[in-house]
Design an enzyme around this catalytic site. Structure first.
Site, short mmCIF file in Angstrom:
data_model
loop_
_atom_site.label_atom_id
_atom_site.label_comp_id
_atom_site.label_asym_id
_atom_site.label_seq_id
_atom_site.Cartn_x
_atom_site.Cartn_y
_atom_site.Cartn_z
N PHE A 117 0.62 -1.15 -0.23
CA PHE A 117 -0.03 -0.10 -0.01
C PHE A 117 0.89 1.16 -0.03
O PHE A 117 2.02 1.18 0.72
CB PHE A 117 -0.83 -0.09 1.04
CG PHE A 117 -1.96 1.03 1.08
CD1 PHE A 117 -3.04 0.85 0.55
CD2 PHE A 117 -1.82 2.17 1.95
CE1 PHE A 117 -4.27 1.79 0.64
CE2 PHE A 117 -2.85 3.32 1.95
CZ PHE A 117 -3.91 3.15 1.35
N ASP B 98 2.03 -5.26 8.48
CA ASP B 98 0.71 -4.56 8.17
C ASP B 98 -0.46 -5.32 8.00
O ASP B 98 -0.50 -6.21 7.06
CB ASP B 98 0.87 -3.40 6.93
CG ASP B 98 -0.06 -2.38 6.92
OD1 ASP B 98 -1.21 -3.05 7.12
OD2 ASP B 98 0.17 -1.39 6.59
N TYR C 179 -10.79 1.08 10.87
CA TYR C 179 -11.87 1.42 10.40
C TYR C 179 -12.42 0.53 9.09
O TYR C 179 -13.41 0.64 8.35
CB TYR C 179 -11.96 2.94 9.60
CG TYR C 179 -10.65 3.31 8.83
CD1 TYR C 179 -10.48 2.77 7.58
CD2 TYR C 179 -9.54 3.94 9.21
CE1 TYR C 179 -9.43 2.91 6.57
CE2 TYR C 179 -8.47 4.16 8.54
CZ TYR C 179 -8.64 3.73 7.28
OH TYR C 179 -7.21 3.92 6.58
N LYS C 180 -11.55 -0.60 8.83
CA LYS C 180 -11.80 -1.37 7.80
C LYS C 180 -12.59 -2.72 8.54
O LYS C 180 -13.83 -2.41 8.92
CB LYS C 180 -10.43 -1.99 7.25
CG LYS C 180 -9.87 -0.74 6.23
CD LYS C 180 -8.59 -1.19 5.75
CE LYS C 180 -7.92 -0.04 5.24
NZ LYS C 180 -6.63 0.11 4.57
N ARG D 120 -12.30 -4.48 -6.63
CA ARG D 120 -11.96 -5.04 -5.57
C ARG D 120 -13.25 -5.46 -4.90
O ARG D 120 -13.97 -4.43 -4.42
CB ARG D 120 -11.12 -4.27 -4.77
CG ARG D 120 -10.25 -4.55 -3.65
CD ARG D 120 -9.39 -3.85 -2.91
NE ARG D 120 -9.98 -2.62 -2.47
CZ ARG D 120 -9.30 -2.20 -1.59
NH1 ARG D 120 -8.12 -2.41 -0.93
NH2 ARG D 120 -9.86 -1.14 -0.94
C1 LIG Z 1 -5.77 1.11 4.46
C2 LIG Z 1 -4.59 0.88 4.51
C3 LIG Z 1 -3.58 2.04 4.93
C4 LIG Z 1 -4.33 3.05 5.57
O1 LIG Z 1 -3.35 3.96 6.52
P1 LIG Z 1 -4.05 5.34 7.11
O2 LIG Z 1 -3.10 5.78 7.87
O3 LIG Z 1 -5.21 4.84 8.00
O4 LIG Z 1 -4.76 6.16 6.00
C5 LIG Z 1 -2.35 1.65 5.32
N1 LIG Z 1 -1.80 0.37 5.03
C6 LIG Z 1 -2.44 -0.55 4.27
C7 LIG Z 1 -1.83 -1.86 3.78
C8 LIG Z 1 -4.07 -0.27 4.12
O5 LIG Z 1 -4.40 -1.15 3.27
#
Ligand SMILES: *Cc1c(COP(=O)(O)O)cnc(C)c1O
Length: 422
Positions: free
Chosen positions: A137, A209, A234-235, A381
Site C-alpha cells: 500500500f 501491516d 476502520y476496515k 476489488r
Molecule cells: C488502508 C491501509 C492503510 C491506511 O493507512 P491510514 O494511515 O489509515 O490512512 C495503510 N496500509 C494498508 C496496507 C492499508 O490497506
C-alpha cells in the site's frame, strides 16, 4: 436505477439452494443483526470502510451527552478515558493473536508505521537495509522512504514470495522486513511465518501491516514471533470513518522500543509534568498525545460485534463466502478474470477481478446496489466482511457482476467518470 433484483434475495435455482444450505452451516457466525446496513445494498467494501455496528450510535450518543456534556473533564477518570487506548488495544489484540499488554489503539496506520520503522532502526544499529514489497500500500512505501532517510537505510524491494530468499542473500546487513499480511489489491495472503522466520534467522526484525487481515483471519502474532504490527481500525474492525489504528510491539521488545514521537501520553508519569521524557515501561510508550476519544470509544463499541466469536470461526465463514463467490461466478458463466488465489491458504477475505474497464464496472455495480471499489490500474476489488454478509448476498452480488459484464452495461457514459475517491 432499479434495485428490484437485489430485493429478491430468495434466490431460486441450484445456486440459491446451495446459498441457503451454506448459510445454515455458518449460522453461528451470522452477525448481520449486529449491524445497521441499508436493505438495498450488498456491501462489498468493508475492507475500505466497515459497516456501522448497531451498538455504536447509542454508545456515541451517551458518550457525547453524558460523558462529555454532563461529566465534562471528570470523565477522564470516571469513564477511564485515560486507559482507553490500552483497553481497546487488548480487544484488538484478542483478534490478532496478541496476549494483553502488547497492542495500543492510537494515531493512524501511517503514523504507527513511522514509529515502528524508526524504533526498529534504533534496535538494529549498524545494519543498513530495509526490505519491503514494491506492491505495498503506498503509505507503507512513502513512510518508509522518509524513515529510511533518518535511519540511514537503503530500501530493497522484494515481493513477498521472494523475501525469504532475499533476506538470506543480504544477511546481517538487513535491519527490518516490512510486509503486509494480505495484498490490498489482489487479496493474496502471504506467508507471515516464512518471512518472519527468515528475518529472524539473520537477526533482523519483522513488521507486519494487518490492515486487510485484522478481524477476518487468525494472524497469530505471538505464536509466530512477530516483532511489530500495525493496522487500521476502520476496515474490517468497523470503527467508523477515521477510527484510530493499532500498533503491536512484542513484549520482549517493549523495553527497547523508542517511540520517535515521544509525546506526553507515552510518558511513565504524565501528570508529574516533569521536564524530561521517560517512556512508560508498557505498550503505553507507543502513545503520543491526546486520543480521538469519540472515535476510539466508537471502535470499542464496534468490537462488541465479535463477542462470543472465535477468529477461527470468522475465518471459516470468510473462506466459505469467498469460495462460494467463485463458485457462483463459474456457475453463472460469468466471463471474469479472478486475480485472487483460489487456494484457501493463499486468500484473504476479498476477491479481486481484473478488467480493463474496472472503474466503470465498479460504478455500474454500485448503481445496482453492489458496492465494491476500484484500484489502479484495473482491479475490481470486492471485500467480503464475514460478520454481516451471507451466502445469499454473495449469490446476489455474483448475479449482478455476471449481468453487468454480459450486457456491457459498464460502457454507458454515466459510468465513465472518475470521482476523487475510488
Ligand atoms: C488502508 C491501509 C492503510 C491506511 O493507512 P491510514 O494511515 O489509515 O490512512 C495503510 N496500509 C494498508 C496496507 C492499508 O490497506
Amino acid at each position: 436505477m432499479t434495485h428490484s433484483s437485489l430485493a429478491s434475495t430468495a434466490a431460486p435455482g441450484p445456486l440459491g439452494a446451495r446459498a441457503a444450505q451454506l448459510d445454515a452451516v455458518h449460522d453461528a457466525t451470522d452477525r448481520r443483526s449486529a449491524f445497521s446496513l441499508p436493505a438495498d445494498v450488498v456491501y462489498l467494501d468493508g475492507n475500505s470502510l466497515g459497516a456501522l455496528p448497531a451498538a455504536v450510535p447509542e454508545v456515541v450518543q451517551r458518550l457525547v451527552t453524558q460523558q462529555w456534556g454532563d461529566r465534562l473533564v471528570r470523565s477522564w477518570n470516571e469513564h477511564d478515558w485515560w486507559g482507553a487506548p490500552e483497553r481497546v488495544g487488548d480487544l484488538v489484540g484478542a483478534l490478532i493473536g496478541a496476549s494483553p499488554g502488547q497492542v495500543v489503539v492510537t494515531d493512524s496506520t501511517s503514523v504507527n508505521l513511522a514509529k515502528v520503522y524508526l524504533a526498529a532502526a534504533r534496535m538494529r544499529p549498524g545494519r543498513d537495509i530495509v526490505l519491503i514489497d514494491p506492491g505495498s500500500f503506498p503509505t507503507d512505501l512513502y513512510v518508509l522512504q522518509s524513515a529510511a532517510g533518518y535511519a540511514g537505510w537503503s530500501i530493497e524491494l522484494a515481493t513477498p514470495d521472494r523475501a525469504p530468499e532475499r533476506l538470506r542473500e543480504l544477511g546481517t546487513r538487513v535491519a527490518l522486513a516490512s510486509y503486509s499480511s494480505v495484498d490490498y489489491r489482489t487479496g493474496e495472503l502471504w506467508d507471515l511465518l516464512a518471512i518472519t522466520e527468515a528475518a529472524h534467522d539473520i537477526g533482523a526484525l519483522a513488521s507486519w501491516d494487518l490492515c486487510h487481515s485484522a478481524g477476518v483471519l487468525p494472524v497469530g502474532l505471538d505464536a509466530h514471533g512477530v516483532d511489530f504490527a500495525v493496522g487500521c481500525g476502520y476496515k474490517y474492525l468497523n470503527g467508523g470513518p477515521g477510527a484510530p489504528a493499532f500498533v503491536y510491539v512484542a513484549q520482549r521488545h517493549l523495553a527497547s522500543f523508542h517511540n520517535p514521537l515521544s509525546g506526553w501520553h507515552g510518558h511513565a508519569r504524565p501528570f508529574e509534568m516533569g521536564p524530561l521524557y521517560e517512556p512508560a515501561p508498557s505498550i503505553t510508550r507507543a502513545r503520543v498525545g491526546s486520543p480521538p476519544l469519540l472515535s476510539l470509544l466508537a471502535l470499542e463499541a464496534a468490537l462488541s460485534a465479535y463477542d462470543g466469536l472465535s477468529i477461527e470461526s470468522v475465518r471459516a465463514r470468510s473462506l466459505s463466502l469467498t469460495s462460494f463467490f467463485r463458485e457462483c461466478l463459474d456457475g453463472l458463466g460469468a466471463d471474469v478474470d479472478v486475480v485472487t488465489p483460489a487456494a484457501d491458504e493463499r486468500r484473504g477475505s476479498q476477491v479481486s477481478l481484473r478488467h480493463e474497464q474496472g472503474l466503470a464496472v465498479v460504478q455500474a455495480l454500485i448503481a445496482r446496489g453492489v458496492i465494491g471499489d476500484f484500484r489502479r490500474p484495473d482491479i475490481v476489488r470486492l471485500g467480503f466482511a464475514p460478520l454481516y454478509l451471507s451466502h445469499v448476498d454473495v449469490l446476489t452480488a455474483a448475479r449482478h457482476v455476471a449481468e453487468v459484464l454480459a450486457s456491457r452495461e459498464y460502457e454507458r457514459p454515466e459510468f465513465q467518470s472518475r470521482a476523487a475517491v475510488t
